[in-house]
Write a protein that holds these residues in place. Structure first.
Motif, short mmCIF file in Angstrom:
data_model
loop_
_atom_site.label_atom_id
_atom_site.label_comp_id
_atom_site.label_asym_id
_atom_site.label_seq_id
_atom_site.Cartn_x
_atom_site.Cartn_y
_atom_site.Cartn_z
N VAL A 1 2.71 5.37 7.65
CA VAL A 1 1.49 4.88 7.01
C VAL A 1 1.12 5.74 5.81
O VAL A 1 1.04 6.97 5.90
CB VAL A 1 0.33 4.86 8.02
CG1 VAL A 1 -0.94 4.32 7.37
CG2 VAL A 1 0.71 4.03 9.24
N ALA A 2 0.87 5.08 4.69
CA ALA A 2 0.45 5.76 3.47
C ALA A 2 -1.07 5.93 3.47
O ALA A 2 -1.80 5.07 3.96
CB ALA A 2 0.89 4.97 2.24
N HIS A 3 -1.54 7.04 2.90
CA HIS A 3 -2.98 7.27 2.74
C HIS A 3 -3.51 6.39 1.61
O HIS A 3 -2.98 6.42 0.50
CB HIS A 3 -3.25 8.73 2.39
CG HIS A 3 -2.98 9.69 3.51
ND1 HIS A 3 -3.90 9.98 4.49
CD2 HIS A 3 -1.88 10.43 3.80
CE1 HIS A 3 -3.39 10.85 5.33
NE2 HIS A 3 -2.17 11.14 4.94
N ASP A 4 -4.54 5.60 1.89
CA ASP A 4 -5.21 4.90 0.79
C ASP A 4 -6.69 4.64 1.10
O ASP A 4 -7.35 3.88 0.40
CB ASP A 4 -4.49 3.59 0.44
CG ASP A 4 -4.80 2.44 1.38
OD1 ASP A 4 -5.41 2.67 2.44
OD2 ASP A 4 -4.45 1.30 1.05
N GLY A 5 -7.22 5.28 2.15
CA GLY A 5 -8.63 5.17 2.47
C GLY A 5 -8.98 4.09 3.46
O GLY A 5 -10.07 4.12 4.05
N ASP B 1 0.81 -1.22 0.00
CA ASP B 1 0.00 0.00 0.00
C ASP B 1 0.84 1.26 0.00
O ASP B 1 0.30 2.37 -0.02
CB ASP B 1 -0.92 0.00 1.22
CG ASP B 1 -0.15 0.15 2.52
OD1 ASP B 1 1.01 -0.31 2.58
OD2 ASP B 1 -0.69 0.72 3.48
N GLY B 2 2.17 1.12 0.02
CA GLY B 2 3.06 2.28 0.05
C GLY B 2 3.56 2.62 1.43
O GLY B 2 4.42 3.50 1.58
N SER B 3 3.04 1.96 2.46
CA SER B 3 3.52 2.19 3.81
C SER B 3 4.91 1.57 3.99
O SER B 3 5.28 0.63 3.28
CB SER B 3 2.56 1.57 4.84
OG SER B 3 1.28 2.17 4.77
N VAL B 4 5.66 2.12 4.96
CA VAL B 4 7.00 1.62 5.25
C VAL B 4 7.07 1.29 6.73
O VAL B 4 6.67 2.09 7.58
CB VAL B 4 8.07 2.66 4.88
CG1 VAL B 4 9.46 2.16 5.29
CG2 VAL B 4 8.03 2.97 3.39
N ILE B 5 7.59 0.10 7.05
CA ILE B 5 7.74 -0.31 8.44
C ILE B 5 9.22 -0.56 8.71
O ILE B 5 9.88 -1.31 7.98
CB ILE B 5 6.94 -1.58 8.75
CG1 ILE B 5 5.45 -1.36 8.45
CG2 ILE B 5 7.12 -1.99 10.21
CD1 ILE B 5 4.60 -2.59 8.71
N SER C 1 15.91 -4.45 15.77
CA SER C 1 16.61 -5.72 15.86
C SER C 1 15.89 -6.69 16.79
O SER C 1 15.33 -6.28 17.82
CB SER C 1 18.04 -5.50 16.35
OG SER C 1 18.05 -4.83 17.59
N ALA C 2 15.87 -7.96 16.41
CA ALA C 2 15.22 -9.03 17.17
C ALA C 2 13.72 -8.80 17.37
O ALA C 2 13.13 -9.30 18.31
CB ALA C 2 15.90 -9.21 18.53
N SER C 3 13.10 -8.04 16.47
CA SER C 3 11.66 -7.79 16.54
C SER C 3 10.95 -8.49 15.37
O SER C 3 11.59 -8.88 14.39
CB SER C 3 11.39 -6.28 16.47
OG SER C 3 12.01 -5.60 17.55
N ALA C 4 9.63 -8.64 15.50
CA ALA C 4 8.88 -9.34 14.45
C ALA C 4 7.45 -8.82 14.37
O ALA C 4 6.87 -8.41 15.39
CB ALA C 4 8.86 -10.85 14.72
N ILE C 5 6.90 -8.82 13.15
CA ILE C 5 5.53 -8.39 12.92
C ILE C 5 4.83 -9.41 12.02
O ILE C 5 5.48 -10.26 11.40
CB ILE C 5 5.46 -7.00 12.24
CG1 ILE C 5 6.14 -7.06 10.86
CG2 ILE C 5 6.08 -5.94 13.12
CD1 ILE C 5 5.97 -5.79 10.04
N GLN C 6 3.51 -9.30 11.96
CA GLN C 6 2.72 -10.08 11.00
C GLN C 6 1.78 -9.13 10.28
O GLN C 6 1.11 -8.31 10.92
CB GLN C 6 1.93 -11.17 11.72
CG GLN C 6 1.09 -12.03 10.77
CD GLN C 6 0.48 -13.22 11.48
OE1 GLN C 6 1.17 -14.16 11.85
NE2 GLN C 6 -0.83 -13.18 11.68
N VAL C 7 1.74 -9.22 8.96
CA VAL C 7 0.97 -8.30 8.13
C VAL C 7 -0.15 -9.05 7.43
O VAL C 7 0.07 -10.11 6.85
CB VAL C 7 1.87 -7.62 7.07
CG1 VAL C 7 1.07 -6.67 6.20
CG2 VAL C 7 3.02 -6.87 7.75
N ALA C 8 -1.38 -8.49 7.50
CA ALA C 8 -2.53 -9.07 6.79
C ALA C 8 -3.42 -7.93 6.33
O ALA C 8 -3.98 -7.20 7.15
CB ALA C 8 -3.29 -10.02 7.70
N PHE C 9 -3.54 -7.75 5.02
CA PHE C 9 -4.36 -6.69 4.44
C PHE C 9 -5.63 -7.26 3.84
O PHE C 9 -5.66 -8.38 3.35
CB PHE C 9 -3.59 -5.96 3.33
CG PHE C 9 -2.57 -4.97 3.84
CD1 PHE C 9 -2.26 -4.87 5.18
CD2 PHE C 9 -1.91 -4.14 2.95
CE1 PHE C 9 -1.33 -3.97 5.65
CE2 PHE C 9 -0.96 -3.22 3.40
CZ PHE C 9 -0.68 -3.14 4.76
#
Length: 259
Positions: A95-99, A61-65, A69-77
């Motif tokens: 966060v990018a604007h996309d509505g 979506d154009g966002s950047v994360i 170090s030693a960190s973790a995320i999970q992404v679900a759009f």
């Protein structure tokens, strides 16, 4: 005649089709399909940063994360929502604007933004810290992650420069200002003021990777002032060598500074 035959065929086939469905029946199947279509969730993906470095990832979506170090995320759009779960550590979200709302889940609560920059950190004890750099976010200490709803819980809106924390669904308080030093973690650049070289190297050698060592114990007592990037140890060693007229030797077990 043709229409009558088609209708008769449909009547004959319909019972057979009904028997092939699960016990929930046609209504349940329709509901499941409608729910699936309304969410259209992309396959969740897990992203983790190595133990000794910071990682930056761009999303579709154009966002950047930026992941510490030693960190973790999970992404679900989905077509109507953007969900990120902070599994451990700390991350910065641009966060990018996309509505669509952009929500970060962490420690049983959530942070929702629509075009902003903020940090979220999750401690091993489950405490969550939120620091807003730009824009505005809604912090919800307790949320039903399965349904993504706050369920009438407290919603705290932060303005740029403010911080908030929560643990176990309880808000720990807010602060009107964010220390500049707390926001500089993404580039690992740190300001040092008249500290010993040993002190600087102890900070720079945290985590995995080749450590920087001084061949002569006397070098450890040199005084250092300035801003140094701790993410790249080879570069840090070369900067220190230039500052004190030293030599850098990269070995298999260490990066050595020597006269």
């Amino acid at each position: 005649m043709t229409l009558a035959v088609a209708m008769l065929a449909l009547i004959v086939l319909l019972p057979s089709f009904q028997r092939s469905l699960p016990s929930a029946g046609i209504a349940g199947a329709r509901k499941a399909l409608a729910t699936r279509a309304s969410h259209s969730v992309t396959q969740a993906r897990r992203i983790a940063a190595p133990a000794a470095s910071i990682d930056t990832v761009g999303l579709e979506d154009g966002s950047v994360i930026t992941i510490d170090s030693a960190s973790a995320i999970q992404v679900a759009f989905a077509h109507d929502a953007r969900h990120v779960t902070l599994l451990r550590g700390r991350a910065r979200f641009e966060v990018a604007h996309d509505g669509r709302p952009f929500t970060v889940f962490a420690g049983g609560g959530s942070v929702t933004a629509r075009g902003t920059i903020f940090d979220v950190a999750l401690s091993p004890q489950g405490r969550v810290a939120v620091a807003l750099i730009r824009g505005s976010v809604d912090v919800v200490p307790a949320v039903d992650i399965a349904s993504s709803r706050s369920g009438g819980a407290l919603v705290l809106r932060l303005a740029a420069g403010e911080t908030a924390g929560y643990v176990g669904g309880t808000l720990l308080g807010t602060s009107a200002t964010t220390r500049t030093a707390d926001l500089q973690w993404t580039d690992r650049a740190v300001d040092f003021d008249n500290v010993s070289l040993k002190y600087l190297l102890d900070h720079g050698n945290q985590g995995a990777g080749l450590p920087i060592v001084a061949s002569d114990p006397a070098l450890q007592q040199l005084r250092v002032s300035g801003r140094f990037d701790l993410a790249d140890r080879e570069r840090l060693a070369k900067n220190l060598a230039t500052l004190f007229d030293l030599h850098v030797e990269i070995r298999n077990d260490a990066i050595q500074l020597r006269r």
